[in-house]
Design a protein around this motif. Structure first.
Motif, short mmCIF file in Angstrom:
data_model
loop_
_atom_site.label_atom_id
_atom_site.label_comp_id
_atom_site.label_asym_id
_atom_site.label_seq_id
_atom_site.Cartn_x
_atom_site.Cartn_y
_atom_site.Cartn_z
N ARG A 122 -28.35 36.60 -8.50
CA ARG A 122 -28.92 35.28 -8.23
C ARG A 122 -28.02 34.17 -8.73
O ARG A 122 -27.95 33.10 -8.13
CB ARG A 122 -30.31 35.18 -8.85
CG ARG A 122 -31.34 36.03 -8.12
CD ARG A 122 -32.75 35.81 -8.61
NE ARG A 122 -32.97 36.33 -9.95
CZ ARG A 122 -33.15 35.59 -11.03
NH1 ARG A 122 -33.12 34.26 -10.95
NH2 ARG A 122 -33.36 36.15 -12.21
N MET A 123 -27.30 34.41 -9.84
CA MET A 123 -26.37 33.39 -10.33
C MET A 123 -25.16 33.26 -9.41
O MET A 123 -24.61 32.17 -9.24
CB MET A 123 -25.92 33.73 -11.75
CG MET A 123 -27.00 33.49 -12.79
SD MET A 123 -26.44 33.79 -14.48
CE MET A 123 -25.33 32.41 -14.72
N ARG B 33 -26.37 31.01 -6.55
CA ARG B 33 -27.33 30.10 -7.18
C ARG B 33 -27.91 29.10 -6.19
O ARG B 33 -29.06 28.71 -6.29
CB ARG B 33 -26.64 29.35 -8.32
CG ARG B 33 -27.55 28.45 -9.14
CD ARG B 33 -28.63 29.20 -9.86
NE ARG B 33 -29.26 28.39 -10.90
CZ ARG B 33 -30.24 28.80 -11.68
NH1 ARG B 33 -30.70 30.03 -11.55
NH2 ARG B 33 -30.74 28.00 -12.60
N ASP C 233 -30.82 30.73 -4.93
CA ASP C 233 -31.83 30.87 -5.98
C ASP C 233 -32.60 29.57 -6.16
O ASP C 233 -33.80 29.57 -6.43
CB ASP C 233 -31.15 31.28 -7.28
CG ASP C 233 -32.09 31.94 -8.27
OD1 ASP C 233 -33.09 32.54 -7.83
OD2 ASP C 233 -31.82 31.86 -9.48
N ASP D 71 -32.66 28.88 -16.78
CA ASP D 71 -33.36 28.57 -15.55
C ASP D 71 -33.73 27.10 -15.43
O ASP D 71 -34.31 26.68 -14.43
CB ASP D 71 -34.62 29.43 -15.41
CG ASP D 71 -34.31 30.82 -14.87
OD1 ASP D 71 -33.20 30.99 -14.33
OD2 ASP D 71 -35.14 31.72 -14.99
N PHE E 275 -26.68 24.86 -12.50
CA PHE E 275 -25.60 25.83 -12.30
C PHE E 275 -25.12 26.33 -13.66
O PHE E 275 -24.10 25.86 -14.19
CB PHE E 275 -24.45 25.19 -11.51
CG PHE E 275 -24.87 24.71 -10.15
CD1 PHE E 275 -25.06 25.61 -9.11
CD2 PHE E 275 -25.10 23.37 -9.91
CE1 PHE E 275 -25.46 25.17 -7.85
CE2 PHE E 275 -25.50 22.92 -8.66
CZ PHE E 275 -25.69 23.83 -7.63
N ASP F 278 -18.84 31.06 -14.71
CA ASP F 278 -19.62 30.65 -13.55
C ASP F 278 -19.29 31.65 -12.45
O ASP F 278 -18.21 31.58 -11.84
CB ASP F 278 -19.25 29.23 -13.12
CG ASP F 278 -20.13 28.70 -12.00
OD1 ASP F 278 -20.51 29.50 -11.12
OD2 ASP F 278 -20.45 27.49 -12.01
N MET G 186 -20.58 32.04 -9.62
CA MET G 186 -20.69 31.50 -8.26
C MET G 186 -19.34 30.97 -7.78
O MET G 186 -18.87 31.30 -6.69
CB MET G 186 -21.74 30.39 -8.22
CG MET G 186 -21.98 29.79 -6.85
SD MET G 186 -23.18 28.45 -6.91
CE MET G 186 -22.26 27.21 -7.85
#
Length: 581
Positions: free
Chosen positions: A124-125, A128, A131, A547, A551, A559, A561
């Protein structure tokens, strides 16, 4: 226009109106003669209906080609829904679609975009942006916005001014590690990203701004936990012509306002506790006071027998677990194993069962009689049916170990209700703390914290005994804010630098700009900084900050993503004057 209404807006009062909506396809259900699409945007979900009797064949065909997360625009008429859905705000209506425009198709997402998703955290990260489409994350970000707005509104209403301070500053040796930024125009020299705007806000006070605040990004290159990120956000504040009481009253007011406006809970005056008292009663400087299990120090009632483990310990201390006498021997052995884990580090644990008939049964009955154990029960506040857990050893270590056990037991017993708020001011921190590795004192907060005036004379003779004019705001066992009255004269600041091991030349090189400013009429001042990420998480009923950040980085500071940090090209390194491999 792409839409006349959003997907959470339409109600029964809109029936028979022509509307246009845009959003993402959440679900598609096809019964052959009729098909439904759940259309989602930030505001909610609206059901679309395609009916073979009322929808032309081409439109019906286009609807059947839709996939999950396709972006579409539809126009149609609001009609009453035959099978109403009380679980959504738009559950009384649906849209009989008359036109459909595909704005963008979508690959099948790697996890379901639903509240209860099948995607793991790392996946999910990585995605993101998908998400964030889920309600839990989306709502957390909206919640964060509301908290930040309430902060701005409240502080602005009491004459605070928001001022931005620089992100490219000078590296300083105190505190956590800096993130450094090489300068292309000044080869071989580096900026640092700020761990806080501390010196700048003090300079704003010298500049006469009087009341400053900033919701600001800060950066620390340190090991990560669930409640830490390499970049985080502070509510940074400073005031002039204030004493500690002024700061506490002002920001107690802010905290009360936030909890009332955001959570609907009204709080009375915040209790206060000194650092020494917090350590003695709870074993840490940010105690959760929503529940009891306070420490009972047992040295005077446990070191008079031939039990060497206790007799050689600096501290013997215990807590009473409510109803713990019901634990089986196997469950108690698991507790002992828990405190002996490397993360906790205890060598063992003594326990005492407090029986309903008023007798006691302990793991050290060989050494202690019923009268001794009754004294232990009195010291720990244990009642019949409780279990007393006792640890011993070096004072600071054993307090930390028992504090960890206390928090673990509170979780297991359901004593940490996220809807209950228990704030606490902790005051009178030590000004300095000894570092065994460097064999010198370091500032417990930062080098600009003022000592208690009555303790300044101890700096030369007993520096570890000097108390700081500092304070932390604790909420539900988490430090949400910390600050101090600052040093505002050059002589005291020079004295502080000297006790922190700076030579006069080093102090001038690092902080000469601040020392110079103090020569131009620096007013008495002080302030506080709240951790916005942590505050928002606690007000939202959680303790993990990730959460509530759009980001976030993972536990390795990456990171996943955008795949950062990442190498940079050799020509960039050369341009910065950095050697390439």
């Amino acid at each position: 226009m792409y839409r006349t209404h959003h997907c959470g807006e339409l109600r029964a009062s809109h029936i028979n109106q022509k509307v246009t909506l845009s959003g993402w396809v959440q679900k598609f259900r096809d019964k052959g003669f009729v098909a439904w699409v759940d259309l989602r945007d930030r505001y909610g979900i609206t059901q679309l209906v395609f009916d073979a009797d009322r929808t032309d064949k081409e439109l019906m065909k286009s609807a059947r080609n839709l996939g999950r997360e396709f972006v579409v625009q539809v126009s149609g008429t609001v009609i009453e829904r035959a099978s109403k859905n009380p679980n959504i705000d738009t559950g009384d209506i649906e849209i009989l679609v008359e036109s459909l425009t595909l704005l963008n198709s979508a690959k099948v997402p790697p996890f379901t975009i639903e509240d209860d998703t099948d995607g793991g955290e790392e996946l999910r990260m990585k995605y993101r942006y998908l998400d964030i489409r889920r309600n839990p994350v989306k709502n957390n970000l909206i919640f964060r916005h509301k908290v930040a707005q309430e902060v701005r509104n409240y502080l602005s209403s009491i004459e605070f001014i928001e001022v931005e301070t620089p992100y490219l500053i000078k590296s300083t040796p105190e505190g956590a590690r800096d993130f450094v930024v090489p300068s292309r125009m000044n080869e071989g020299q580096f900026y640092a990203l700020p761990q806080s705007p501390q010196t700048f806000k003090q300079l704003l006070m010298v500049g006469g701004m009087d009341k400053y605040f900033q919701i600001v990004k800060c950066f620390r290159d340190e090991d990560l936990r669930a409640d830490r990120q390499p970049e985080f956000t502070q509510i940074d504040c400073e005031m002039t012509f204030v004493e500690q009481e002024d700061i506490l009253n002002t920001f107690e007011g802010l905290t009360k306002h936030l909890i009332k406006e955001i959570n609907g809970v009204e709080l009375s005056e915040f209790p206060r506790m000194t650092f020494d008292e917090a350590m003695k009663r709870y074993g840490n400087d940010k105690p959760d006071i929503r529940f009891g299990m306070e420490f009972g120090e047992l040295n005077d009632v446990a070191q008079h027998k031939d039990f060497k483990v206790f007799n050689t310990a600096d501290l013997v201390v215990g807590i009473a677990i409510p109803g713990g006498n019901s634990y089986s021997r196997k469950e108690i052995d698991k507790l002992i194993d828990w405190v002996k884990r490397p993360q906790i580090g205890a060598l063992g644990m003594v326990y005492v069962r407090c029986n309903e008939d008023g007798t006691y049964k302990s793991s050290v009955d060989k050494f202690y009689d019923q009268n001794d154990l009754a004294n232990w029960a009195e010291k720990t506040g244990a009642n019949s049916g409780d279990l007393i857990c006792v640890l011993s050893g070096q004072t600071s270590k054993v307090r930390a170990q028992l504090s960890a056990l206390r928090m673990e037991l509170a979780e297991r017993l359901g004593l940490r209700n996220p809807k209950e708020f228990a704030p606490l001011w902790v005051t009178d921190f030590p000004l300095l703390e000894w570092d065994e590795d460097t064999q010198r004192y370091h500032a417990m907060h930062h080098p600009f914290t003022a000592p208690k005036p009555e303790d300044i004379k101890l700096l030369d003779t007993d520096p570890g005994a000097v108390k700081a004019n500092a304070y932390d705001l604790v909420l539900n066992g988490n430090e949400i804010g910390g600050g101090s009255i600052r040093i505002h004269d050059k002589e005291t600041q020079a004295l502080m630098f000297n006790h922190l091991g700076f030579t006069e030349e080093e102090a001038k090189a690092q902080f000469g700009f601040l020392m110079n400013a103090f020569e131009y009429g620096a007013p008495p001042h002080g302030g506080i900084a709240f951790g916005l990420d942590r505050l928002v998480a606690i007000l939202g009923g959680q303790e993990t900050i990730r959460d509530f950040i759009a980001f976030p980085k993972n536990n390795s500071g990456r990171d996943v993503m955008i795949d950062a940090p990442a190498p940079i090209a050799n020509d960039q390194l050369d341009e910065l004057g950095l050697k390439t491999k």
